[in-house]
Design an enzyme around this catalytic site. Structure first.
Site, PDB file in Angstrom:
ATOM      1  CD  GLU A 319      -2.204   1.644   2.788  1.00  0.00           C
ATOM      2  OE1 GLU A 319      -2.361   0.648   2.856  1.00  0.00           O
ATOM      3  OE2 GLU A 319      -3.487   2.805   2.791  1.00  0.00           O
ATOM      4  CG  HIS A 320       1.527   3.472   3.228  1.00  0.00           C
ATOM      5  ND1 HIS A 320       0.932   2.555   3.965  1.00  0.00           N
ATOM      6  CD2 HIS A 320       0.459   4.932   2.424  1.00  0.00           C
ATOM      7  CE1 HIS A 320      -0.475   3.447   4.318  1.00  0.00           C
ATOM      8  NE2 HIS A 320      -0.385   4.416   3.415  1.00  0.00           N
TER       9      HIS A 320
HETATM   10  N1  LIG Z   1      -6.372   0.925   3.343  1.00  0.00           N
HETATM   11  C1  LIG Z   1      -6.352   2.340   3.828  1.00  0.00           C
HETATM   12  O1  LIG Z   1      -6.294   3.231   2.878  1.00  0.00           O
HETATM   13  C2  LIG Z   1      -6.249   2.692   5.096  1.00  0.00           C
HETATM   14  C3  LIG Z   1      -6.256   3.966   5.043  1.00  0.00           C
HETATM   15  C4  LIG Z   1      -6.155   4.471   7.115  1.00  0.00           C
HETATM   16  C5  LIG Z   1      -6.508   3.076   7.693  1.00  0.00           C
HETATM   17  N2  LIG Z   1      -6.516   2.004   7.392  1.00  0.00           N
HETATM   18  C6  LIG Z   1      -6.933   0.543   8.460  1.00  0.00           C
HETATM   19  O2  LIG Z   1      -7.979   1.577   8.392  1.00  0.00           O
HETATM   20  C7  LIG Z   1      -8.035   0.180   9.867  1.00  0.00           C
HETATM   21  C8  LIG Z   1      -8.708   0.681  10.965  1.00  0.00           C
HETATM   22  O3  LIG Z   1      -9.115  -0.079  11.753  1.00  0.00           O
HETATM   23  P1  LIG Z   1     -10.061  -0.111  13.311  1.00  0.00           P
HETATM   24  O4  LIG Z   1     -10.429  -1.806  13.877  1.00  0.00           O
HETATM   25  O5  LIG Z   1      -9.671   0.954  14.579  1.00  0.00           O
HETATM   26  O6  LIG Z   1     -11.007   0.983  13.105  1.00  0.00           O
HETATM   27  P2  LIG Z   1     -12.718   0.919  11.887  1.00  0.00           P
HETATM   28  O7  LIG Z   1     -13.025   1.908  12.381  1.00  0.00           O
HETATM   29  O8  LIG Z   1     -12.292   0.192  11.083  1.00  0.00           O
HETATM   30  O9  LIG Z   1     -13.731  -0.718  12.880  1.00  0.00           O
HETATM   31  C9  LIG Z   1     -14.038  -0.714  14.140  1.00  0.00           C
HETATM   32  C10 LIG Z   1     -15.320  -1.324  13.739  1.00  0.00           C
HETATM   33  O10 LIG Z   1     -14.822  -2.524  13.980  1.00  0.00           O
HETATM   34  C11 LIG Z   1     -15.909  -3.860  14.269  1.00  0.00           C
HETATM   35  N3  LIG Z   1     -15.284  -4.773  15.013  1.00  0.00           N
HETATM   36  C12 LIG Z   1     -14.443  -5.183  15.758  1.00  0.00           C
HETATM   37  N4  LIG Z   1     -14.310  -6.165  16.288  1.00  0.00           N
HETATM   38  C13 LIG Z   1     -15.090  -6.873  15.162  1.00  0.00           C
HETATM   39  C14 LIG Z   1     -15.558  -7.790  15.491  1.00  0.00           C
HETATM   40  N5  LIG Z   1     -14.764  -9.178  15.940  1.00  0.00           N
HETATM   41  N6  LIG Z   1     -16.374  -8.536  14.897  1.00  0.00           N
HETATM   42  C15 LIG Z   1     -16.724  -7.494  13.730  1.00  0.00           C
HETATM   43  N7  LIG Z   1     -16.861  -6.222  13.992  1.00  0.00           N
HETATM   44  C16 LIG Z   1     -16.073  -6.022  14.625  1.00  0.00           C
HETATM   45  C17 LIG Z   1     -16.822  -3.037  14.927  1.00  0.00           C
HETATM   46  O11 LIG Z   1     -18.214  -2.716  15.174  1.00  0.00           O
HETATM   47  C18 LIG Z   1     -16.485  -1.490  15.404  1.00  0.00           C
HETATM   48  O12 LIG Z   1     -17.280  -0.175  15.004  1.00  0.00           O
HETATM   49  C19 LIG Z   1      -6.442  -0.147   9.657  1.00  0.00           C
HETATM   50  O13 LIG Z   1      -6.666  -1.619   9.894  1.00  0.00           O
HETATM   51  C20 LIG Z   1      -6.383   0.868   9.675  1.00  0.00           C
HETATM   52  O14 LIG Z   1      -4.568  -0.208   9.015  1.00  0.00           O
HETATM   53  C21 LIG Z   1      -6.515   1.305   6.219  1.00  0.00           C
HETATM   54 ZN   LIG Z   2      -1.040   4.969   8.658  1.00  0.00          ZN
END
Ligand SMILES: NC(=O)c1ccc[n+]([C@@H]2O[C@H](COP(=O)([O-])OP(=O)(O)OC[C@H]3O[C@@H](n4cnc5c(N)ncnc54)[C@H](O)[C@@H]3O)[C@@H](O)[C@H]2O)c1
Ligand SMILES: [Zn+2]
Length: 436
Positions: A319-320
């Protein structure tokens, strides 16, 4: 090719077990939202986020009250970041022009770029309130001219995060929902008694969010597969281990499943970086997640030549990709599969994530082989049209059309051409025959 792994992540087979589990949870959960609508959404929010407000949609006065909680300094920083994202997105928008050509005398072909009419922008917020993701999806949709922008983000520590809500509002969101994960994605795409379904889902998220979007693709559009963050550092001895280790851990901290890969032609840099990572993990406050990511998904790959580094980097399609070598522009010219490039030691992924102006929603899991990241163009649909202005053109193109339809056996198609050849060309073509 001599490629040596000084450190490997867990094997592909174990990674796909993780994927299979997520797939089945998402499938069951989406089916539940489909049948029980708002009731299911509320139960899921209670279960995963312990959050059950009277309404998941924020009212204008709730938005106003949350924005009051953001400090002046934070507001200024958000405004600065949004100005950068807007500037780049507007330049990209300007690069996409509507066209019309006269392909043959009297024959006009064109296309128009039309905004998607409603989008759901997911802003992640489970582990960290990702303020920047609001600029990336909401603001970019706004620059594209999307008339209905519905934004969703999970509660952070039990309540909507004021800075995230401020960024959504300032970015131009028309509706804001405090909902996370599969329930947010499902409700926006499928629709419920209280939420009107959208035409397209965009934005990054954890494995559940990315998989939910993938499963809903077809029913709605999606921007791309943007799952857990991945990072790769391509470095030679022009940089040191502190720089490499910092850049690897800086992204490994996103979650327990964020691959960070060092690709180098220097055994010394590779070994120093491994040691430096251990040193930093002992003092980094977010080491808890970064350490798991590094243990399970971290890799250090040693190559002999720059050509080998290039081949491995293109194959991994991270990705990066942070490039810090004596030939950064050569990598820019020759890399073909990645999310975004960060060239030279003065750039870094964190600036790209938060402020510099390029979009941080980027392809993961090798999706960089077939798409770039989110950008204003993803919100625009390019539709073609055609116009035939003269009798001569209608008759001339109609003769070709008639014969080519009959070549495939499409008599009804051929008649669409023939009726024009008769009417505008004054020629008598027998019904069901090819125009000669
Ligand atoms: N590819 C990209 O461009 C990019 C950019 C920014 C962030 N990201 C990724 O975004 C992600 C953010 O993740 P996060 O978890 O902090 O927030 P998120 O908002 O993506 O997910 C949180 C939600 O996940 C759900 N959840 C948690 N555990 C669960 C389970 N066991 N079963 C079902 N649902 C569940 C809950 O409903 C919660 O509201 C990170 O993995 C980060 O690397 C990717
Ligand atoms: Zn980051």
């Amino acid at each position: 090719m001599t490629v040596t792994y000084l450190k490997r992540g867990k094997p592909e087979t174990e990674r796909s077990d993780d994927d299979a589990k997520v797939r089945s949870v998402v499938e069951t959960t989406l089916a539940d939202i489909e049948t029980r609508g708002d009731v299911a959404v509320r139960e899921l929010s209670e279960k995963f986020d312990r959050f059950s407000p009277p309404s998941f949609r924020l009212s204008p006065s709730e938005i106003e009250a949350l924005m009051q909680k953001v400090s002046t300094r934070d507001m200024e920083d958000i405004r600065f970041a949004q100005a950068q994202v807007r500037r780049f997105a507007e330049a990209q928008r300007a690069s996409m022009t509507d066209i019309e050509i006269e392909s043959l005398p009297g024959v006009f072909l064109g296309h128009r770029n039309i905004p998607v009419q409603s989008v759901g922008c997911y802003v992640p917020g489970g582990k960290f309130p990702m303020v920047a993701s609001a600029h990336m999806s909401v603001l970019t949709a706004n620059v594209a001219g999307v008339p209905r922008i519905a934004a969703a983000t999970p509660p952070f520590k039990g309540a909507p995060n004021p800075a995230v809500i401020a960024a959504m509002h300032m970015g131009g969101a028309h509706e804001i929902y405090v909902l996370g994960g599969i329930q947010a994605i499902g409700a926006l795409a499928i629709g419920t008694e209280t939420i009107e379904p959208v035409h397209m889902l965009v934005g990054p998220g954890n494995a559940f969010v990315a998989e939910a979007k993938r499963q809903l693709f077809g029913r709605v559009g999606i921007d791309l597969f943007a799952g857990p963050t991945e990072t790769m550092v391509i470095a030679d001895e022009t940089v040191d281990a502190e720089m490499c280790a910092t850049d690897l851990l800086g992204q490994a901290e996103h979650g327990y499943n964020s691959p960070a890969v060092l690709l180098t032609n220097s055994r010394r840099l590779a070994e120093d970086t491994l040691a430096e990572i251990e040193r930093l993990l002992a003092i980094l406050p977010t080491a808890e997640t970064a350490r798991v990511s590094w243990a399970d998904y971290g890799e250090v790959i040693l190559c002999d030549t720059y050509d080998e580094m290039l081949a491995v980097a293109n194959d991994i399609a991270s990705e990066h990709v942070q490039v810090m070598t004596d030939r950064d522009d050569w990598f820019l010219e020759n890399m073909h599969s990645y999310g975004a490039l960060f060239l030279g030691p003065r750039t870094n992924v964190a600036n790209g994530d938060k402020v510099i102006g390029t979009n941080h929603t980027l392809p993961t899991k090798k999706a960089g082989r077939y798409t770039g990241g989110l950008w204003v163009g993803k919100f625009l649909k390019t539709h073609s049209y055609q116009r035939v202005e003269t009798d001569e053109a209608a008759a001339m193109i109609g003769e070709y059309g008639s014969r080519l339809c009959m070549l495939e056996g499409f008599v009804g198609h051929a008649e669409q051409c023939n009726v024009r050849v008769r009417r505008y060309g004054g020629r008598n073509v027998a019904y069901g025959a090819a125009a000669e």
